[in-house]
Design a protein around this motif. Structure first.
Motif, PDB file in Angstrom:
ATOM      1  N   ARG A  81       0.836  -1.203   0.000  1.00 27.66           N
ATOM      2  CA  ARG A  81       0.000   0.000   0.000  1.00 27.66           C
ATOM      3  C   ARG A  81       0.867   1.247   0.000  1.00 27.66           C
ATOM      4  O   ARG A  81       1.872   1.308   0.696  1.00 27.66           O
ATOM      5  CB  ARG A  81      -0.923   0.007   1.211  1.00 27.66           C
ATOM      6  CG  ARG A  81      -1.947  -1.091   1.155  1.00 27.66           C
ATOM      7  CD  ARG A  81      -2.874  -1.012   2.315  1.00 27.66           C
ATOM      8  NE  ARG A  81      -3.819  -2.123   2.250  1.00 27.66           N
ATOM      9  CZ  ARG A  81      -4.573  -2.495   3.251  1.00 27.66           C
ATOM     10  NH1 ARG A  81      -4.521  -1.845   4.388  1.00 27.66           N
ATOM     11  NH2 ARG A  81      -5.401  -3.506   3.124  1.00 27.66           N
ATOM     12  N   THR A  83       0.671   5.890  -0.671  1.00 26.61           N
ATOM     13  CA  THR A  83      -0.171   7.080  -0.769  1.00 26.61           C
ATOM     14  C   THR A  83       0.392   7.946  -1.893  1.00 26.61           C
ATOM     15  O   THR A  83       1.586   7.883  -2.181  1.00 26.61           O
ATOM     16  CB  THR A  83      -0.170   7.884   0.545  1.00 26.61           C
ATOM     17  OG1 THR A  83       1.173   8.251   0.850  1.00 26.61           O
ATOM     18  CG2 THR A  83      -0.776   7.091   1.683  1.00 26.61           C
ATOM     19  N   VAL A 112      -2.754   2.185  -4.222  1.00 22.41           N
ATOM     20  CA  VAL A 112      -2.611   3.572  -3.765  1.00 22.41           C
ATOM     21  C   VAL A 112      -3.969   4.036  -3.265  1.00 22.41           C
ATOM     22  O   VAL A 112      -4.958   4.008  -4.002  1.00 22.41           O
ATOM     23  CB  VAL A 112      -2.117   4.494  -4.905  1.00 22.41           C
ATOM     24  CG1 VAL A 112      -1.995   5.931  -4.411  1.00 22.41           C
ATOM     25  CG2 VAL A 112      -0.778   4.015  -5.445  1.00 22.41           C
ATOM     26  N   ARG A 113      -4.036   4.459  -1.999  1.00 21.18           N
ATOM     27  CA  ARG A 113      -5.279   4.980  -1.417  1.00 21.18           C
ATOM     28  C   ARG A 113      -5.490   6.411  -1.914  1.00 21.18           C
ATOM     29  O   ARG A 113      -4.570   7.220  -1.878  1.00 21.18           O
ATOM     30  CB  ARG A 113      -5.197   4.983   0.104  1.00 21.18           C
ATOM     31  CG  ARG A 113      -4.993   3.616   0.707  1.00 21.18           C
ATOM     32  CD  ARG A 113      -6.228   2.782   0.575  1.00 21.18           C
ATOM     33  NE  ARG A 113      -5.947   1.419   1.042  1.00 21.18           N
ATOM     34  CZ  ARG A 113      -6.800   0.445   0.949  1.00 21.18           C
ATOM     35  NH1 ARG A 113      -7.977   0.638   0.405  1.00 21.18           N
ATOM     36  NH2 ARG A 113      -6.490  -0.750   1.369  1.00 21.18           N
ATOM     37  N   LYS A 115      -7.751  10.061  -1.826  1.00 25.28           N
ATOM     38  CA  LYS A 115      -8.697  10.935  -1.131  1.00 25.28           C
ATOM     39  C   LYS A 115      -8.934  12.133  -2.026  1.00 25.28           C
ATOM     40  O   LYS A 115      -7.982  12.765  -2.482  1.00 25.28           O
ATOM     41  CB  LYS A 115      -8.116  11.417   0.202  1.00 25.28           C
ATOM     42  CG  LYS A 115      -7.918  10.338   1.222  1.00 25.28           C
ATOM     43  CD  LYS A 115      -7.297  10.907   2.483  1.00 25.28           C
ATOM     44  CE  LYS A 115      -6.792   9.797   3.373  1.00 25.28           C
ATOM     45  NZ  LYS A 115      -5.699  10.228   4.230  1.00 25.28           N
ATOM     46  N   GLN A 149      -9.380   3.798  -4.375  1.00 22.16           N
ATOM     47  CA  GLN A 149      -8.032   3.268  -4.566  1.00 22.16           C
ATOM     48  C   GLN A 149      -7.716   3.037  -6.044  1.00 22.16           C
ATOM     49  O   GLN A 149      -8.606   2.847  -6.861  1.00 22.16           O
ATOM     50  CB  GLN A 149      -7.818   1.992  -3.778  1.00 22.16           C
ATOM     51  CG  GLN A 149      -8.600   0.782  -4.288  1.00 22.16           C
ATOM     52  CD  GLN A 149      -8.330  -0.439  -3.449  1.00 22.16           C
ATOM     53  OE1 GLN A 149      -7.980  -0.335  -2.274  1.00 22.16           O
ATOM     54  NE2 GLN A 149      -8.489  -1.612  -4.032  1.00 22.16           N
TER      55      GLN A 149
END
Length: 156
Positions: A81, A83, A112-113, A115, A149
């Motif tokens: 994982r 960011t 990849v998270r 937001k 994601q």
């Protein structure tokens, strides 16, 4: 996989270094030939009589044994994982980690998270990582953007 003196059969069916058939011979004679050529005598199957054996270079036998073990356990998919705003040092650490996993024979799922409006940054990060790991593995498909994601899977 039995090697050298661990082969207990009285005679073996021998295959040479380059795949040539050397016929059936006593195990002691096959071992002497292997020692003379500075290679290993490897028994490929115990299910037949006489058992088929091959002459293999010392390093090749060990590598072949590791590959057989890896193929036996199957390929796992390991997830890493990230960011989108990853720092360079952390990126290098994740890249090395993925490279090690690929070299061990397992697949890597890079996730990849996301937001808000980080979708393009996430896609660029995955593109860069996939390009940097191209020597160790290849992509199974394109980059998937789904909800929160972005992901891509690399196989060895």
């Amino acid at each position: 996989m039995l090697m050298n003196e661990k082969i207990k059969a009285s005679e073996v069916e021998l295959t040479g270094l380059h795949g040539e058939d050397l016929g059936v011979m006593p195990t002691a004679e096959a071992l002497a030939l292997a020692k003379k050529l500075k290679v290993d005598l490897v028994c490929t199957s115990l299910m037949s009589s006489p058992p088929p054996c091959r002459l293999i270079g010392a390093g090749d036998a060990k590598r072949e044994k590791q590959q057989a073990k890896a193929a036996e356990r199957g390929m796992k998919v390991k997830e890493i994982r990230l960011t989108p705003q990853i720092e360079e040092h952390d990126y290098e650490t994740k890249r090395r980690q993925a490279e090690k996993i690929l070299q061990s024979g397992d697949a890597v799922l890079l996730v990849v998270r996301i937001k808000g409006k980080e979708g393009t940054a996430a896609k660029e990060l995955l593109e860069r990582l996939a390009k940097d790991l191209s020597h160790a593995g290849h992509r199974t498909s394109g980059i998937q953007l789904s909800g929160k994601q972005a992901s891509v899977q690399l196989n060895p």
